[in-house]
Design a protein around this motif. Structure first.
Motif, PDB file in Angstrom:
ATOM      1  N   THR A   3      55.845  31.123  68.550  1.00 40.21           N
ATOM      2  CA  THR A   3      55.792  31.849  69.513  1.00 40.21           C
ATOM      3  C   THR A   3      55.958  33.501  69.456  1.00 40.21           C
ATOM      4  O   THR A   3      56.045  34.051  70.536  1.00 40.21           O
ATOM      5  N   VAL A   4      56.534  33.709  68.338  1.00 43.93           N
ATOM      6  CA  VAL A   4      57.013  35.053  67.958  1.00 43.93           C
ATOM      7  C   VAL A   4      55.950  36.068  68.121  1.00 43.93           C
ATOM      8  O   VAL A   4      54.848  35.743  67.508  1.00 43.93           O
ATOM      9  N   ARG A   5      56.296  37.144  68.910  1.00 47.64           N
ATOM     10  CA  ARG A   5      55.228  38.300  68.912  1.00 47.64           C
ATOM     11  C   ARG A   5      55.555  39.331  67.923  1.00 47.64           C
ATOM     12  O   ARG A   5      56.715  39.939  67.949  1.00 47.64           O
ATOM     13  N   VAL A  36      57.784  18.773  71.653  1.00 50.63           N
ATOM     14  CA  VAL A  36      57.193  20.152  71.178  1.00 50.63           C
ATOM     15  C   VAL A  36      58.098  21.071  71.249  1.00 50.63           C
ATOM     16  O   VAL A  36      58.837  21.230  72.207  1.00 50.63           O
ATOM     17  N   VAL A  37      58.318  21.983  70.240  1.00 46.64           N
ATOM     18  CA  VAL A  37      59.451  23.041  70.073  1.00 46.64           C
ATOM     19  C   VAL A  37      58.946  24.149  69.856  1.00 46.64           C
ATOM     20  O   VAL A  37      57.962  24.683  69.173  1.00 46.64           O
ATOM     21  N   SER A  38      59.511  25.325  70.648  1.00 44.23           N
ATOM     22  CA  SER A  38      58.995  26.634  70.574  1.00 44.23           C
ATOM     23  C   SER A  38      60.252  27.361  71.093  1.00 44.23           C
ATOM     24  O   SER A  38      61.151  26.898  71.244  1.00 44.23           O
ATOM     25  N   HIS A  39      60.287  28.589  70.358  1.00 46.28           N
ATOM     26  CA  HIS A  39      61.356  29.620  70.555  1.00 46.28           C
ATOM     27  C   HIS A  39      61.445  30.124  72.001  1.00 46.28           C
ATOM     28  O   HIS A  39      62.547  29.732  72.741  1.00 46.28           O
ATOM     29  N   GLN A  40      60.211  30.456  72.464  1.00 48.84           N
ATOM     30  CA  GLN A  40      60.424  30.784  73.885  1.00 48.84           C
ATOM     31  C   GLN A  40      59.793  29.499  74.637  1.00 48.84           C
ATOM     32  O   GLN A  40      58.959  28.919  74.229  1.00 48.84           O
ATOM     33  N   PRO A  41      60.262  29.569  76.168  1.00 51.16           N
ATOM     34  CA  PRO A  41      59.587  28.308  77.051  1.00 51.16           C
ATOM     35  C   PRO A  41      57.985  28.728  77.116  1.00 51.16           C
ATOM     36  O   PRO A  41      57.700  29.913  77.228  1.00 51.16           O
ATOM     37  N   LEU A  42      57.340  27.610  76.815  1.00 48.54           N
ATOM     38  CA  LEU A  42      55.897  27.848  77.108  1.00 48.54           C
ATOM     39  C   LEU A  42      55.609  28.286  78.569  1.00 48.54           C
ATOM     40  O   LEU A  42      54.260  28.963  78.663  1.00 48.54           O
ATOM     41  N   THR A  43      56.457  28.249  79.519  1.00 50.86           N
ATOM     42  CA  THR A  43      56.147  28.710  80.740  1.00 50.86           C
ATOM     43  C   THR A  43      56.243  29.967  80.776  1.00 50.86           C
ATOM     44  O   THR A  43      55.670  30.798  81.865  1.00 50.86           O
ATOM     45  N   SER A  44      56.712  30.984  79.941  1.00 51.66           N
ATOM     46  CA  SER A  44      56.888  32.359  79.921  1.00 51.66           C
ATOM     47  C   SER A  44      56.122  33.097  78.799  1.00 51.66           C
ATOM     48  O   SER A  44      56.354  34.205  78.646  1.00 51.66           O
ATOM     49  N   GLN A  49      50.278  28.966  79.256  1.00 51.64           N
ATOM     50  CA  GLN A  49      49.632  27.757  80.170  1.00 51.64           C
ATOM     51  C   GLN A  49      48.681  26.892  79.537  1.00 51.64           C
ATOM     52  O   GLN A  49      48.469  25.889  79.733  1.00 51.64           O
ATOM     53  N   ALA A  50      48.020  27.503  78.613  1.00 45.73           N
ATOM     54  CA  ALA A  50      46.856  26.762  77.807  1.00 45.73           C
ATOM     55  C   ALA A  50      47.546  25.695  76.948  1.00 45.73           C
ATOM     56  O   ALA A  50      47.052  24.342  77.067  1.00 45.73           O
ATOM     57  N   ALA A  51      48.718  26.048  76.372  1.00 44.88           N
ATOM     58  CA  ALA A  51      49.511  24.849  75.727  1.00 44.88           C
ATOM     59  C   ALA A  51      49.944  23.765  76.672  1.00 44.88           C
ATOM     60  O   ALA A  51      49.764  22.606  76.306  1.00 44.88           O
ATOM     61  N   LEU A  52      50.525  24.257  77.856  1.00 47.94           N
ATOM     62  CA  LEU A  52      50.889  23.457  78.803  1.00 47.94           C
ATOM     63  C   LEU A  52      49.645  22.295  79.440  1.00 47.94           C
ATOM     64  O   LEU A  52      50.135  21.185  79.525  1.00 47.94           O
ATOM     65  N   ALA A  63      58.788  15.844  75.758  1.00 47.46           N
ATOM     66  CA  ALA A  63      59.654  16.836  76.178  1.00 47.46           C
ATOM     67  C   ALA A  63      58.891  18.207  75.252  1.00 47.46           C
ATOM     68  O   ALA A  63      58.243  18.015  74.399  1.00 47.46           O
ATOM     69  N   ALA A  64      59.229  19.464  76.246  1.00 44.95           N
ATOM     70  CA  ALA A  64      58.902  20.632  75.199  1.00 44.95           C
ATOM     71  C   ALA A  64      60.256  21.445  75.395  1.00 44.95           C
ATOM     72  O   ALA A  64      60.851  21.730  76.577  1.00 44.95           O
ATOM     73  N   LEU A  65      60.670  21.534  74.276  1.00 40.31           N
ATOM     74  CA  LEU A  65      62.101  22.075  74.029  1.00 40.31           C
ATOM     75  C   LEU A  65      61.922  23.547  73.623  1.00 40.31           C
ATOM     76  O   LEU A  65      61.120  23.790  72.571  1.00 40.31           O
ATOM     77  N   ALA A  66      63.076  24.395  74.291  1.00 45.13           N
ATOM     78  CA  ALA A  66      62.827  25.775  74.067  1.00 45.13           C
ATOM     79  C   ALA A  66      64.193  26.489  74.004  1.00 45.13           C
ATOM     80  O   ALA A  66      65.207  25.821  74.602  1.00 45.13           O
ATOM     81  N   GLY A  67      64.252  27.650  73.765  1.00 47.23           N
ATOM     82  CA  GLY A  67      65.604  28.309  73.739  1.00 47.23           C
ATOM     83  C   GLY A  67      65.211  29.929  74.350  1.00 47.23           C
ATOM     84  O   GLY A  67      64.345  30.028  75.310  1.00 47.23           O
TER      85      GLY A  67
END
Length: 160
Positions: A3-5, A36-44, A49-52, A63-67
């Motif tokens: 999810t890194v821009r 599912v793991v991502s750096h940023q929360p998928l909610t933000s 939203q498409a992934a969610l 779970a969707a795990l993020a930092g």
């Protein structure tokens, strides 16, 4: 998920390519449980939203795990497929400077439980100094409660 821009800014982005990859991985998982793991929360993140929506439709997602958010939070995400947990973990630079451990187990009734707990860094003079500095950071996570509540830290999370 990546999810890194890379173009500009610190906000996350989830590309169409990553969403297609996720859809393929969810299909390939079959009946196995998925985290599912991502750096940023998928909610933000842009495209999150498409992934969610993909996760919401899959009954095998645990779970969707993020930092990135710099706080510990565990929130239930209720869906028509049964739901899963959104788990965020603060950075090791943030007070109380703990890491998160996860364990997924089957229950006697055929359900699933996600156990998660926080671990302290090892006793060490340098780590002790870092914890003291993190605690004293008046603008940091401690006064804002970013360590989370008891239910954001050491919990057993049930799924059907």
């Amino acid at each position: 998920l990546d999810t890194v821009r890379r173009d500009v800014g610190s906000g996350g982005v989830l590309s169409a390519e990553q969403r297609r990859w996720l859809a393929g991985q969810l299909a390939a998982a079959g009946d196995r449980r998925v985290i599912v793991v991502s750096h940023q929360p998928l909610t933000s993140v842009d495209g999150g939203q498409a992934a969610l929506a993909l996760l919401d439709a899959d009954r095998h997602v645990v779970a969707a795990l993020a930092g990135d958010s710099h706080h510990n939070r565990v929130v239930a995400r209720h869906t028509a497929a049964g739901g899963y947990w959104l788990v965020q973990t603060a950075a090791l630079a943030d007070y109380p400077q703990q890491g998160r451990v996860l364990r997924v187990r089957a229950t006697a009734d055929g359900g699933t439980v996600l156990e998660t707990w926080m671990l302290d860094t090892a006793p060490d003079p340098l780590a002790d100094t870092a914890r003291e500095l993190g605690y004293l950071d008046a603008q940091g996570g401690r006064p804002q409660g970013d360590a989370g509540t008891r239910n954001d830290r050491n919990v057993r999370l049930s799924l059907p």
